[in-house]
Design a protein around this motif. Structure first.
Motif, mmCIF file in Angstrom:
data_model
loop_
_atom_site.group_PDB
_atom_site.id
_atom_site.type_symbol
_atom_site.label_atom_id
_atom_site.label_comp_id
_atom_site.label_asym_id
_atom_site.label_seq_id
_atom_site.Cartn_x
_atom_site.Cartn_y
_atom_site.Cartn_z
ATOM 1 N N ALA A 120 -11.074 21.377 16.116
ATOM 2 C CA ALA A 120 -10.578 20.231 16.878
ATOM 3 C C ALA A 120 -10.923 18.896 16.232
ATOM 4 C CB ALA A 120 -11.141 20.272 18.295
ATOM 5 N N ASP A 121 -11.846 18.899 15.272
ATOM 6 C CA ASP A 121 -12.263 17.651 14.621
ATOM 7 C C ASP A 121 -11.240 17.138 13.620
ATOM 8 O OD1 ASP A 121 -14.712 17.541 15.963
ATOM 9 O OD2 ASP A 121 -15.677 18.843 14.481
ATOM 10 N N PHE A 122 -10.300 18.010 13.202
ATOM 11 C CA PHE A 122 -9.481 17.675 12.035
ATOM 12 C C PHE A 122 -7.984 17.655 12.304
ATOM 13 C CE2 PHE A 122 -13.292 19.904 10.442
ATOM 14 C CZ PHE A 122 -13.864 18.850 9.753
ATOM 15 N N GLY A 123 -7.336 16.855 11.479
ATOM 16 C CA GLY A 123 -5.893 16.851 11.372
ATOM 17 C C GLY A 123 -5.541 16.880 9.892
ATOM 18 N N LYS A 124 -4.271 16.946 9.585
ATOM 19 C CA LYS A 124 -3.819 16.988 8.189
ATOM 20 C C LYS A 124 -3.420 15.597 7.722
ATOM 21 C CE LYS A 124 0.309 18.281 7.008
ATOM 22 N NZ LYS A 124 1.550 19.045 6.760
ATOM 23 N N LEU A 125 -3.779 15.289 6.473
ATOM 24 C CA LEU A 125 -3.401 14.013 5.865
ATOM 25 C C LEU A 125 -2.924 14.284 4.448
ATOM 26 C CD1 LEU A 125 -3.348 10.897 6.183
ATOM 27 C CD2 LEU A 125 -5.641 10.871 5.165
ATOM 28 N N THR A 126 -1.740 13.799 4.114
ATOM 29 C CA THR A 126 -1.198 13.970 2.769
ATOM 30 C C THR A 126 -1.580 12.758 1.922
ATOM 31 O OG1 THR A 126 0.676 15.240 3.635
ATOM 32 C CG2 THR A 126 0.887 14.353 1.409
ATOM 33 N N VAL A 127 -2.243 13.007 0.798
ATOM 34 C CA VAL A 127 -2.748 11.933 -0.060
ATOM 35 C C VAL A 127 -2.422 12.232 -1.518
ATOM 36 C CG1 VAL A 127 -4.628 11.371 1.523
ATOM 37 C CG2 VAL A 127 -4.998 13.063 -0.277
ATOM 38 N N PRO A 128 -2.426 11.196 -2.386
ATOM 39 C CA PRO A 128 -2.257 11.445 -3.819
ATOM 40 C C PRO A 128 -3.358 12.362 -4.335
ATOM 41 C CG PRO A 128 -1.999 9.108 -3.334
ATOM 42 C CD PRO A 128 -2.518 9.754 -2.092
ATOM 43 N N ALA A 129 -3.014 13.271 -5.250
ATOM 44 C CA ALA A 129 -3.966 14.275 -5.726
ATOM 45 C C ALA A 129 -5.066 13.688 -6.604
ATOM 46 C CB ALA A 129 -3.223 15.367 -6.504
ATOM 47 N N ILE A 130 -4.789 12.554 -7.274
ATOM 48 C CA ILE A 130 -5.767 11.986 -8.191
ATOM 49 C C ILE A 130 -7.053 11.615 -7.449
ATOM 50 C CG2 ILE A 130 -4.763 9.676 -7.933
ATOM 51 C CD1 ILE A 130 -5.656 9.101 -10.820
ATOM 52 N N GLY A 131 -8.161 12.076 -7.970
ATOM 53 C CA GLY A 131 -9.453 11.781 -7.379
ATOM 54 C C GLY A 131 -9.770 12.599 -6.144
ATOM 55 N N MET A 132 -8.836 13.407 -5.677
ATOM 56 C CA MET A 132 -9.027 14.187 -4.454
ATOM 57 C C MET A 132 -9.140 15.683 -4.735
ATOM 58 S SD MET A 132 -9.208 12.317 -1.721
ATOM 59 C CE MET A 132 -8.836 10.683 -1.105
ATOM 60 N N SER A 159 0.754 15.332 -4.739
ATOM 61 C CA SER A 159 0.002 15.106 -3.508
ATOM 62 C C SER A 159 -0.613 16.413 -3.022
ATOM 63 C CB SER A 159 0.920 14.532 -2.428
ATOM 64 O OG SER A 159 1.944 15.468 -2.104
ATOM 65 N N ILE A 160 -1.628 16.293 -2.181
ATOM 66 C CA ILE A 160 -2.254 17.454 -1.561
ATOM 67 C C ILE A 160 -2.499 17.160 -0.094
ATOM 68 C CG2 ILE A 160 -3.364 18.333 -3.654
ATOM 69 C CD1 ILE A 160 -5.947 17.034 -2.746
ATOM 70 N N ASP A 161 -2.540 18.207 0.710
ATOM 71 C CA ASP A 161 -2.838 18.077 2.131
ATOM 72 C C ASP A 161 -4.327 18.298 2.350
ATOM 73 O OD1 ASP A 161 -0.169 17.636 2.758
ATOM 74 O OD2 ASP A 161 0.258 19.774 2.990
ATOM 75 N N VAL A 162 -5.009 17.272 2.836
ATOM 76 C CA VAL A 162 -6.461 17.352 3.032
ATOM 77 C C VAL A 162 -6.794 17.218 4.515
ATOM 78 C CG1 VAL A 162 -6.906 16.406 0.749
ATOM 79 C CG2 VAL A 162 -6.765 14.856 2.709
ATOM 80 N N LEU A 163 -8.039 17.545 4.848
ATOM 81 C CA LEU A 163 -8.511 17.410 6.220
ATOM 82 C C LEU A 163 -8.999 15.981 6.462
ATOM 83 C CD1 LEU A 163 -10.535 20.721 6.711
ATOM 84 C CD2 LEU A 163 -8.148 20.247 7.305
ATOM 85 N N ILE A 217 0.841 -1.206 0.000
ATOM 86 C CA ILE A 217 0.000 0.000 0.000
ATOM 87 C C ILE A 217 0.873 1.253 0.000
ATOM 88 C CG2 ILE A 217 -1.639 1.348 1.378
ATOM 89 C CD1 ILE A 217 -2.827 -1.339 2.326
ATOM 90 N N LYS A 218 1.937 1.255 0.815
ATOM 91 C CA LYS A 218 2.851 2.405 0.855
ATOM 92 C C LYS A 218 3.535 2.617 -0.490
ATOM 93 C CE LYS A 218 3.906 2.221 5.808
ATOM 94 N NZ LYS A 218 4.960 1.971 6.828
ATOM 95 N N ALA A 219 3.930 1.511 -1.124
ATOM 96 C CA ALA A 219 4.598 1.599 -2.427
ATOM 97 C C ALA A 219 3.638 2.148 -3.488
ATOM 98 C CB ALA A 219 5.131 0.227 -2.848
ATOM 99 N N GLU A 220 2.373 1.679 -3.462
ATOM 100 C CA GLU A 220 1.381 2.162 -4.420
ATOM 101 C C GLU A 220 1.078 3.637 -4.183
ATOM 102 O OE1 GLU A 220 -1.453 2.155 -7.535
ATOM 103 O OE2 GLU A 220 0.311 0.924 -7.035
ATOM 104 N N LYS A 221 0.981 4.028 -2.909
ATOM 105 C CA LYS A 221 0.747 5.431 -2.586
ATOM 106 C C LYS A 221 1.904 6.300 -3.071
ATOM 107 C CE LYS A 221 -0.260 8.515 1.310
ATOM 108 N NZ LYS A 221 -0.481 8.599 2.773
#
Length: 271
Positions: A64-76, A45-49, A32-36
């Motif tokens: 207080a509900d949110f933190g940051k998550l870095t994800v691939p930009a495709i589809g996001m 990549s983009i930083d999303v909530l 999963i890490k390799a695919e990501k």
């Protein structure tokens, strides 16, 4: 004794099963890490909530509900709420319950994306959006894009003193200068920014301009009398305006053609 042996064998089997399961999960996590990493490399990549805890439907969202998550930009991109848009969701209701570490999407928030309110929100007060018909050549070979500035040039057959239109004697003049382009076809600056930062295509037959009500009347009349409208693209930093631009006809071209070419050569020589 036999019972002890069975117990020991069971414990050993359980331990082996746990080790194998852990190894399997580690392999899958690495996959999963390799695919990501591959997706991030290919699409960026983009930083999303993402939620810090479970939040039920109907909850009023807070920081207080949110933190940051870095994800691939495709589809996001354009779908997920980014870190920079945190202020746009605070105090609004969640319409779909979410779990810990799940990404917040605009469709989860009551009212959706505030930037997706259509073109009307881009039009300045006391101004109007007006679309004119253009072809490839009339729109600088389709190279005009939203947020560009253009001049509008028209070619018409004006009537004579008796009100008769002489079809063989057209006149060309600059109608408007330094006009903001709001959209090309259905593409606006907002819709293009949501599409992975890609620039829209050149396949459009209308250009939407931001004009005053009086300017809109002039353009509407120009199209009504079958005038041909052409757009000329300006440098984005050029806000200058030419004064006393003359109407151009066959006579004017004959009179000024040589002078204009001479001035052009002098400018090119001075570069």
């Amino acid at each position: 004794m036999k019972r002890q042996i069975v117990l020991i064998v069971s414990l050993v089997c359980g331990l082996i099963a746990a080790i194998l399961t852990r190894a399997y999960l580690t392999v899958k996590e690495n996959e999963i890490k390799a695919e990501k990493a591959r997706l991030v490399k290919k699409y960026g990549s983009i930083d999303v909530l993402a939620f810090n805890h479970d939040v039920p439907s109907g909850s009023v969202l807070s920081k207080a509900d949110f933190g940051k998550l870095t994800v691939p930009a495709i589809g996001m991109r354009g779908q997920a709420v980014t870190e920079e848009n945190l202020a746009d969701v605070i105090g609004r209701k969640l319409v779909i319950g979410r779990k810990t570490k799940e990404v917040l999407f605009w469709s989860d928030v009551e009212g959706g994306d505030p930037r997706a309110k259509g073109l009307s929100s881009d039009v300045k007060r006391q101004m109007r959006a007006m679309s004119i018909n253009v072809n490839g050549a009339a729109s600088v070979s389709g190279m005009i894009k939203p947020n560009d500035h253009v001049d509008v040039i028209g070619t018409f057959n004006f009537p004579d003193d008796e009100g008769k239109i002489k079809r063989g004697d057209p006149v060309t003049c600059t109608i408007l200068q330094n006009v903001l382009v709001l959209a090309t076809g259905k593409d606006t600056s907002k819709s293009q920014s949501r599409e992975l930062g890609m620039v829209g295509g050149s396949n459009y037959s209308t250009v939407t301009l931001e004009v005053s009500p009086r300017e809109a009347e002039m353009l509407a009349f120009a199209e009504q009398i079958k005038g041909r409208l052409i757009l000329t693209l300006r440098n984005r930093n050029d806000t200058s305006s030419e004064k006393e631009l003359p109407q151009v006809d066959y006579v004017k071209i004959r009179q000024e053609m040589e002078e204009l070419n001479l001035k052009r050569q002098q400018k090119l020589g001075g570069r």
